[in-house]
Design a protein around this motif. Structure first.
Motif, short mmCIF file in Angstrom:
data_model
loop_
_atom_site.label_atom_id
_atom_site.label_comp_id
_atom_site.label_asym_id
_atom_site.label_seq_id
_atom_site.Cartn_x
_atom_site.Cartn_y
_atom_site.Cartn_z
N HIS A 6 -7.51 -0.60 -3.11
CA HIS A 6 -7.56 -0.05 -1.76
C HIS A 6 -7.54 1.48 -1.76
O HIS A 6 -6.91 2.10 -2.61
CB HIS A 6 -6.37 -0.54 -0.94
CG HIS A 6 -6.36 -2.02 -0.76
ND1 HIS A 6 -5.78 -2.87 -1.67
CD2 HIS A 6 -6.87 -2.81 0.20
CE1 HIS A 6 -5.93 -4.12 -1.26
NE2 HIS A 6 -6.58 -4.12 -0.12
N ARG A 47 1.89 -5.33 4.22
CA ARG A 47 0.50 -5.46 4.67
C ARG A 47 -0.09 -6.75 4.13
O ARG A 47 0.24 -7.18 3.03
CB ARG A 47 -0.33 -4.26 4.21
CG ARG A 47 -0.02 -3.00 4.98
CD ARG A 47 -0.72 -1.79 4.40
NE ARG A 47 -0.44 -0.57 5.15
CZ ARG A 47 -1.21 -0.14 6.15
NH1 ARG A 47 -2.28 -0.82 6.51
NH2 ARG A 47 -0.90 0.97 6.80
N GLY A 49 -4.48 6.62 8.28
CA GLY A 49 -3.94 5.34 7.85
C GLY A 49 -4.98 4.26 7.62
O GLY A 49 -4.66 3.15 7.21
N LEU A 90 0.81 -1.21 0.00
CA LEU A 90 0.00 0.00 0.00
C LEU A 90 0.85 1.26 0.00
O LEU A 90 0.39 2.34 0.33
CB LEU A 90 -0.99 -0.01 1.17
CG LEU A 90 -2.37 -0.55 0.79
CD1 LEU A 90 -2.29 -1.93 0.19
CD2 LEU A 90 -3.28 -0.59 1.99
N VAL A 98 -3.29 1.98 -5.47
CA VAL A 98 -3.58 2.50 -4.14
C VAL A 98 -4.12 3.91 -4.30
O VAL A 98 -3.44 4.77 -4.87
CB VAL A 98 -2.31 2.54 -3.26
CG1 VAL A 98 -2.67 3.02 -1.86
CG2 VAL A 98 -1.68 1.17 -3.20
N VAL A 107 -7.63 1.87 6.06
CA VAL A 107 -7.69 1.31 4.71
C VAL A 107 -9.08 0.79 4.41
O VAL A 107 -9.65 0.05 5.21
CB VAL A 107 -6.67 0.17 4.55
CG1 VAL A 107 -6.85 -0.52 3.22
CG2 VAL A 107 -5.25 0.71 4.69
N ARG A 113 -6.44 4.38 0.96
CA ARG A 113 -5.81 4.59 2.25
C ARG A 113 -5.95 6.04 2.67
O ARG A 113 -5.69 6.95 1.89
CB ARG A 113 -4.33 4.20 2.20
CG ARG A 113 -3.57 4.52 3.48
CD ARG A 113 -2.28 3.74 3.61
NE ARG A 113 -1.36 3.97 2.50
CZ ARG A 113 -0.53 5.00 2.42
NH1 ARG A 113 -0.51 5.92 3.37
NH2 ARG A 113 0.28 5.12 1.39
#
Lengths: 128, 128
Positions: free
Chosen positions: A78, A68, A85, A62, A116, A87, A80
DNA sequence: ATCCGTGCAAAATATTTGCACGATC
DNA sequence: GATCGTGCAAATATTTTGCACGGAT
């Protein structure tokens, strides 16, 4: 053949929880600790390596320099939060559609991708 | 006010070269060395930090655990060859179009994104 | 008795910082 | 003479591995 492994079991249990994604090793360790399951960092790490080899877990990058992990399964992207932080998951894959065009323009044969998205989560948006 | 800095100049020169993208610190150092400009790893690192603060360079994460830098400028995505590590560029941004939909479905306010495509480059495709 | 899970500590990898020296202003 | 660029070495941050012990089979 397999012996009880409370650490690995607890790690797997957390990964399978659909409400959290992209666990760092440290987050897992901390969560275990709070659940009265003290475990060494390296034990959590090795649990993840094993779970990944078994196909239960997968490592995801990420882009924050931390390894992760999450349950392997459906592909998804994802988001973020750059503030806290946190997710979250974007269910639809917006990359697939463009893949053909990219292969044509670059000459690469695409095999995978990591997307990401970065931003602010709803909670942090509500803050000053 | 600025004094000659052959290391930083050489680093900037390489970043500006449009034929290479996503330099790692080590790659830059090696390239400098071959150009008879021996420089310490930390000097290259500090040059990059400074160039980034000046807006000349930007750090990009390509998901291989290495810090990578390139000239800041137009937004674009990257394709990294999983065999030789070569990095190429995908000019079009396929994320922009989907951004609105993603913000609606996740509640996040998107600020940026990192897309890394992985595959095999034309050269490696030609190999066994 | 053997194998495997675990903790502890050290190695490995990569980035970042502290310090001193010398060159430039 | 003060400042900035640089090299060297040490400090950080994280992941990964080595080793030994103890419990389960």
């Amino acid at each position: 053949m397999s012996r009880p492994s409370h650490v690995r079991d607890a790690v797997a249990e957390r990964l399978l929880d659909p409400s959290r994604h992209g666990w760092t090793i440290e987050e897992l360790q901390r969560d275990l600790h709070q659940a009265k399951i003290p475990a060494d960092y390296s034990s959590v790490f090795r649990s993840l390596v094993l779970l990944e080899r078994r196909g239960v877990a997968q490592r995801v990058e990420l882009g924050d320099g931390k390894a992760r992990y999450e349950a392997s399964g459906e592909h998804h992207e994802h988001v973020r939060c750059e503030r806290c932080g946190d997710v979250s998951v974007v269910p639809d894959c917006i990359v697939e559609e463009a893949a053909d065009e990219i292969e044509r323009s670059t000459g690469f044969r695409l095999q995978a991708h990591r997307l990401v998205l970065l931003g602010l989560c709803p909670d942090c948006l509500a803050l000053p």
